[in-house]
Design an enzyme around this catalytic site. Structure first.
Site, short mmCIF file in Angstrom:
data_model
loop_
_atom_site.label_atom_id
_atom_site.label_comp_id
_atom_site.label_asym_id
_atom_site.label_seq_id
_atom_site.Cartn_x
_atom_site.Cartn_y
_atom_site.Cartn_z
CB CYS A 195 -0.84 0.33 0.88
SG CYS A 195 -0.09 -0.12 2.74
CG HIS A 340 -3.94 0.42 4.30
ND1 HIS A 340 -3.23 -0.51 3.93
CD2 HIS A 340 -5.47 1.13 3.46
CE1 HIS A 340 -4.41 0.07 2.30
NE2 HIS A 340 -5.37 0.51 2.07
CG ASN A 361 -7.52 1.30 0.28
OD1 ASN A 361 -6.59 1.66 0.04
ND2 ASN A 361 -8.71 1.54 0.71
#
Ligand SMILES: *[C@@H]1O[C@H](CO)[C@@H](O)[C@H](O)[C@H]1NC(C)=O
Ligand SMILES: *[C@@H]1O[C@H](CO)[C@@H](O)[C@H](O)[C@H]1NC(C)=O
Length: 396
Positions: A195, A340, A361
Site C-alpha cells: 500500500c 495502511h 485507496n
C-alpha cells in the site's frame, strides 16, 4: 413492463443451473464437513439464497477456489460477513455503509494478516524524521493560498510570509484533485503489503501532473517494491522513505516499463525515469490544518490504522471509525497504528457539516466509492485512526 418481465424470467432461467448445482454442491460438501454450520440447516431457503449471492460475488470479483472444501469455507465466511454487514447497516448510529467488497470472503484476522502494511511504530522513526530535506520550508510558511484555480495554487512560490492566524479561513472550502484530472485510476495491491508503494506512486503522479500541466504519468509501484532498499517491499514501508529513495535513485519509472507483479522480486536496473523528485516534506505530527493546506496544493500521503472490521467492508459515506459489531456500537474502533496508507486527494464538508478527507485507496475500484473513501476530518489529537501521525508529500 414487458422488458422487466422478460429480464426477470431470463434471470430465473439463469438461476436454474445455479440452484441445481447448489442442490448437488451443498450435500457433497456436508459429507466432508459434518460439524459445519450448514449441517443443521441443510438446504434451507436462506442457504440457497446466500449461495446464489456468493456465486454472484465470486463472478463479480473473478474469484475461484482450488477445492470444494476451500469453497465451502469461503462461503461460510462470506455468509458470516454478509450477516455482519447487514446488521451494521441496520444500526442508525453508523455514519457510512458496508457492503460487498473484494474482501467479503476473508475473516477480519485473515484480512489484517494479508493487508496490514506492517509499518511498525512511528515513534521509533524519530531519527529518520530529522533527515528530511526542506526545500519547501515548513508547510505553514508557504505562499498565499486564496482559493481559485488549484493548478495556480500548487504553483504558488515559496516566499515566507508570517504564520497566519487562521489558515483554514484562507484555504478553499473544498478541494477534489480528481476533478482536475490529476489522479490516476485506483490500483489493487492485492496480496502484497505494498500500500505504501501505491500511495507514494499516486502522490508523485499527481504532483508531476500539477507541476507540468500534463496528464498524470502512471508510475511503477513494483520498482519501489523490488528496488527501494529503504523499505521492505511486500513487508511494508513508508511513503516518505519511498520519496527519499526516488531522489537517491534519480527518479521512478513508469508502470508500463516495470509492471506490478504483486510479489517481492529482484530489482531490475536501468529503467528510464518517468518522474523525478527534488525533495519531499514530512508534515508536523497531529496537525490536520497543515495537511489541509498541503492537500490544497497537491495530494498528500498518510498512514493510518485500518484494524477495524467495518473498514474492510466500507462502500460509501463518511467513515468515522464507529463500528457496530453484533449490535454493540464502538466509537473509534481503530487506534493509531500505521498499518495502511491512503493518498489524500481532497477534502470538503457535507451539507450536514461533517468534514471529510477524500482518500485514494489501493484495493481496486470494487472497494469503497469506486476505490475512494471519505474519512472524517478534524479528529484531534492525531487525526482519525492516526492519519495525522506521519503525513508527507513529494516535491517535483
Ligand atoms: C477559522 O476559520 C474557519 C472557517 O472560516 C472557522 O470555521 C473557524 O472557526 C476559524 N477558527 C478560529 C480559531 O477562529
Ligand atoms: C518481502 O521482502 C521483505 C524484505 O525485503 C520481507 O520483509 C517480506 O516478508 C517479504 N514478503 C513476502 C511476501 O515475501
Amino acid at each position: 413492463m414487458a422488458s422487466m418481465r422478460s429480464s426477470s424470467s431470463s434471470m430465473a432461467l439463469a438461476l436454474l443451473p445455479l440452484l441445481v448445482a447448489a442442490a448437488f454442491f451443498i450435500p457433497s460438501l456436508l459429507a466432508s464437513s459434518a460439524s459445519r454450520t450448514l449441517d443443521d440447516h441443510g438446504l434451507d431457503g436462506e442457504a440457497l439464497l446466500m449461495l446464489g449471492r456468493f456465486h454472484g460475488w465470486m463472478a463479480a470479483h473473478g474469484r475461484s477456489y482450488a477445492t470444494e472444501e476451500e469453497k465451502l469455507r469461503r462461503f461460510e465466511v462470506y455468509r458470516s460477513n454478509m450477516a455482519f454487514i447487514e446488521a451494521a447497516n441496520r444500526d442508525s448510529r453508523m455514519s457510512y455503509r458496508l457492503g460487498e467488497t473484494p474482501f467479503t470472503d476473508l475473516t477480519h484476522d485473515e484480512f489484517m494478516a494479508m493487508y496490514g502494511g506492517n509499518n511498525g511504530d512511528p515513534t521509533s522513526e524519530k531519527e529518520e524524521m530529522m533527515m528530511i530535506t526542506t526545500r519547501a520550508g515548513p508547510v505553514h510558511e508557504g505562499g498565499g493560498v486564496h482559493g481559485g484555480d488549484l493548478h495556480q495554487l500548487a504553483a504558488v512560490d515559496e516566499e515566507e510570509p508570517p504564520r497566519r492566524a487562521n489558515l483554514t479561513a484562507l484555504l478553499p472550502p473544498s478541494v477534489d484533485w480528481r476533478a482536475e484530472g490529476v489522479v490516476t485510476p485506483v490500483g489493487f495491491n492485492a496480496w502484497c503489503s505494498s500500500c505504501w508503494a501505491f500511495v507514494a506512486a499516486a502522490t508523485i503522479e499527481s504532483a508531476k501532473a500539477i507541476s507540468t500541466g500534463d496528464p498524470p504519468p502512471v508510475l511503477s509501484e513494483q520498482q519501489l517494491v523490488d528496488c527501494d532498499t529503504l523499505d521492505k517491499g511486500c513487508g511494508g514501508g513508508w511513503m516518505d522513505r519511498a520519496f527519499k529513495w526516488v531522489i537517491q535513485n534519480g527518479g521512478i519509472t513508469s508502470a508500463a516499463a516495470y509492471p506490478y507483479t504483486d510479489k517481492n522480486g529482484t530489482c531490475q536496473e536501468g529503467k528510464p525515469a518517468e518522474a523525478t523528485l527534488s525533495s519531499y516534506k514530512l508534515l508536523p505530527r497531529g496537525d490536520e490544518e497543515a495537511i489541509m493546506e498541503a492537500v490544497a496544493r497537491q495530494p498528500v500521503a498518510v498512514a493510518f490504522d485500518h484494524n477495524d472490521p467495518c473498514f474492510q467492508h466500507y462502500i460509501d459515506g463518511v467513515y468515522d471509525a464507529g463500528c457496530s459489531i453484533s449490535g454493540v456500537y464502538t466509537k473509534g474502533a481503530c487506534k493509531t497504528a500505521q498499518n495502511h496508507a491512503l493518498a489524500l486527494v481532497g477534502y470538503g464538508t457535507k451539507p450536514d457539516g461533517t468534514k471529510y478527507w477524500i482518500g485514494k485507496n489501493s484495493w481496486s475500484a470494487k472497494w469503497g466509492e469506486n476505490g475512494f473513501v471519505y474519512v472524517l476530518r478534524d479528529s484531534p489529537p492525531l487525526g482519525l485512526c492516526g492519519l495525522a501521525v506521519r503525513p508527507s508529500f513529494p516535491i517535483i
